[in-house]
Scaffold this motif. Structure first.
Motif, PDB file in Angstrom:
ATOM      1  N   ILE A  41      -1.937   8.278  -1.618  1.00  0.00           N
ATOM      2  CA  ILE A  41      -1.499   7.716  -0.344  1.00  0.00           C
ATOM      3  C   ILE A  41      -1.673   8.813   0.700  1.00  0.00           C
ATOM      4  O   ILE A  41      -1.244   9.938   0.498  1.00  0.00           O
ATOM      5  CB  ILE A  41      -0.027   7.280  -0.384  1.00  0.00           C
ATOM      6  N   SER A  42      -2.315   8.446   1.805  1.00  0.00           N
ATOM      7  CA  SER A  42      -2.554   9.408   2.875  1.00  0.00           C
ATOM      8  C   SER A  42      -2.128   8.789   4.209  1.00  0.00           C
ATOM      9  O   SER A  42      -2.602   7.708   4.569  1.00  0.00           O
ATOM     10  CB  SER A  42      -4.044   9.766   2.909  1.00  0.00           C
ATOM     11  N   PHE A  43      -1.238   9.470   4.915  1.00  0.00           N
ATOM     12  CA  PHE A  43      -0.783   8.999   6.215  1.00  0.00           C
ATOM     13  C   PHE A  43      -1.906   9.179   7.227  1.00  0.00           C
ATOM     14  O   PHE A  43      -2.419  10.282   7.412  1.00  0.00           O
ATOM     15  CB  PHE A  43       0.454   9.784   6.655  1.00  0.00           C
ATOM     16  N   ARG A  44      -2.323   8.080   7.860  1.00  0.00           N
ATOM     17  CA  ARG A  44      -3.401   8.132   8.848  1.00  0.00           C
ATOM     18  C   ARG A  44      -2.861   8.364  10.249  1.00  0.00           C
ATOM     19  O   ARG A  44      -3.492   9.006  11.073  1.00  0.00           O
ATOM     20  CB  ARG A  44      -4.216   6.846   8.819  1.00  0.00           C
ATOM     21  N   TYR A  82      -1.297   3.869   6.634  1.00  0.00           N
ATOM     22  CA  TYR A  82      -1.622   4.689   5.471  1.00  0.00           C
ATOM     23  C   TYR A  82      -2.906   4.196   4.812  1.00  0.00           C
ATOM     24  O   TYR A  82      -3.135   2.992   4.720  1.00  0.00           O
ATOM     25  CB  TYR A  82      -0.502   4.596   4.422  1.00  0.00           C
ATOM     26  N   ASP A  83      -3.717   5.135   4.346  1.00  0.00           N
ATOM     27  CA  ASP A  83      -4.837   4.819   3.468  1.00  0.00           C
ATOM     28  C   ASP A  83      -4.320   4.968   2.050  1.00  0.00           C
ATOM     29  O   ASP A  83      -3.734   6.005   1.701  1.00  0.00           O
ATOM     30  CB  ASP A  83      -6.004   5.777   3.699  1.00  0.00           C
ATOM     31  N   VAL A  84      -4.515   3.942   1.252  1.00  0.00           N
ATOM     32  CA  VAL A  84      -3.989   3.939  -0.109  1.00  0.00           C
ATOM     33  C   VAL A  84      -5.144   3.683  -1.073  1.00  0.00           C
ATOM     34  O   VAL A  84      -5.841   2.680  -0.960  1.00  0.00           O
ATOM     35  CB  VAL A  84      -2.893   2.858  -0.280  1.00  0.00           C
ATOM     36  N   ALA A  85      -5.330   4.604  -2.010  1.00  0.00           N
ATOM     37  CA  ALA A  85      -6.393   4.476  -3.006  1.00  0.00           C
ATOM     38  C   ALA A  85      -5.788   4.024  -4.330  1.00  0.00           C
ATOM     39  O   ALA A  85      -4.805   4.596  -4.803  1.00  0.00           O
ATOM     40  CB  ALA A  85      -7.124   5.802  -3.179  1.00  0.00           C
ATOM     41  N   PHE A  86      -6.385   2.996  -4.879  1.00  0.00           N
ATOM     42  CA  PHE A  86      -6.025   2.493  -6.194  1.00  0.00           C
ATOM     43  C   PHE A  86      -7.225   2.705  -7.118  1.00  0.00           C
ATOM     44  O   PHE A  86      -8.321   3.042  -6.662  1.00  0.00           O
ATOM     45  CB  PHE A  86      -5.688   0.998  -6.131  1.00  0.00           C
ATOM     46  N   GLU A  87      -7.034   2.458  -8.377  1.00  0.00           N
ATOM     47  CA  GLU A  87      -8.101   2.621  -9.360  1.00  0.00           C
ATOM     48  C   GLU A  87      -9.327   1.773  -9.020  1.00  0.00           C
ATOM     49  O   GLU A  87     -10.455   2.232  -9.141  1.00  0.00           O
ATOM     50  CB  GLU A  87      -7.558   2.240 -10.740  1.00  0.00           C
ATOM     51  N   ASN A  88      -9.120   0.545  -8.547  1.00  0.00           N
ATOM     52  CA  ASN A  88     -10.222  -0.389  -8.302  1.00  0.00           C
ATOM     53  C   ASN A  88     -10.361  -0.829  -6.848  1.00  0.00           C
ATOM     54  O   ASN A  88     -11.124  -1.754  -6.575  1.00  0.00           O
ATOM     55  CB  ASN A  88     -10.030  -1.644  -9.171  1.00  0.00           C
ATOM     56  N   MET A 114      -7.233   0.485   0.161  1.00  0.00           N
ATOM     57  CA  MET A 114      -6.501  -0.408   1.053  1.00  0.00           C
ATOM     58  C   MET A 114      -5.927   0.363   2.228  1.00  0.00           C
ATOM     59  O   MET A 114      -5.754   1.573   2.172  1.00  0.00           O
ATOM     60  CB  MET A 114      -5.336  -1.090   0.319  1.00  0.00           C
ATOM     61  N   GLU A 115      -5.636  -0.398   3.270  1.00  0.00           N
ATOM     62  CA  GLU A 115      -4.869   0.106   4.393  1.00  0.00           C
ATOM     63  C   GLU A 115      -3.525  -0.606   4.341  1.00  0.00           C
ATOM     64  O   GLU A 115      -3.481  -1.828   4.235  1.00  0.00           O
ATOM     65  CB  GLU A 115      -5.568  -0.216   5.711  1.00  0.00           C
ATOM     66  N   TRP A 116      -2.450   0.175   4.381  1.00  0.00           N
ATOM     67  CA  TRP A 116      -1.095  -0.377   4.430  1.00  0.00           C
ATOM     68  C   TRP A 116      -0.477   0.021   5.757  1.00  0.00           C
ATOM     69  O   TRP A 116      -0.657   1.155   6.209  1.00  0.00           O
ATOM     70  CB  TRP A 116      -0.242   0.171   3.288  1.00  0.00           C
ATOM     71  N   ARG A 117       0.244  -0.911   6.372  1.00  0.00           N
ATOM     72  CA  ARG A 117       0.932  -0.665   7.634  1.00  0.00           C
ATOM     73  C   ARG A 117       2.384  -1.092   7.490  1.00  0.00           C
ATOM     74  O   ARG A 117       2.668  -2.130   6.904  1.00  0.00           O
ATOM     75  CB  ARG A 117       0.293  -1.456   8.780  1.00  0.00           C
TER      76      ARG A 117
END
Length: 86
Positions: free
Chosen positions: A43-46, A56-62, A65-68
């Motif tokens: 998870i990286s705060f944008r 936030y930019d959120v990386a998952f295995e597959n 995503m962008e979460w707000r």
């Protein structure tokens, strides 16, 4: 919040009532999307959007995503939005 949705054990008391109601209704779709995305990697705060949402930019295995998130004056979540990134 992401982990809560992945586990299907969301603390709706941390949300304003309207968001909690929408979250309960949409939980099956959210959970299915997160299951397809796989394990959470990072998870990286944008930054903060022009309308005050934390992004936030959120990386998952597959999936990526962008979460707000938006917070109400009392500290509860008043908005939650996520989308897959290309």
């Amino acid at each position: 919040m992401i982990a809560e949705h992945q586990n299907g054990e969301v603390d709706y008391d941390r949300m304003v009532p309207a968001l909690a109601d929408a979250g309960r209704e949409q939980m099956p779709m959210i959970r299915a999307d997160l299951e397809r995305a796989g394990a959470l990697r990072s998870i990286s705060f944008r930054g903060v959007s022009s309308d005050g949402w934390d992004v936030y930019d959120v990386a998952f295995e597959n999936a990526a995503m962008e979460w707000r998130f938006a917070l109400a004056a009392d500290g509860r979540f008043s908005g939650l939005f996520f989308r897959r990134l290309p």
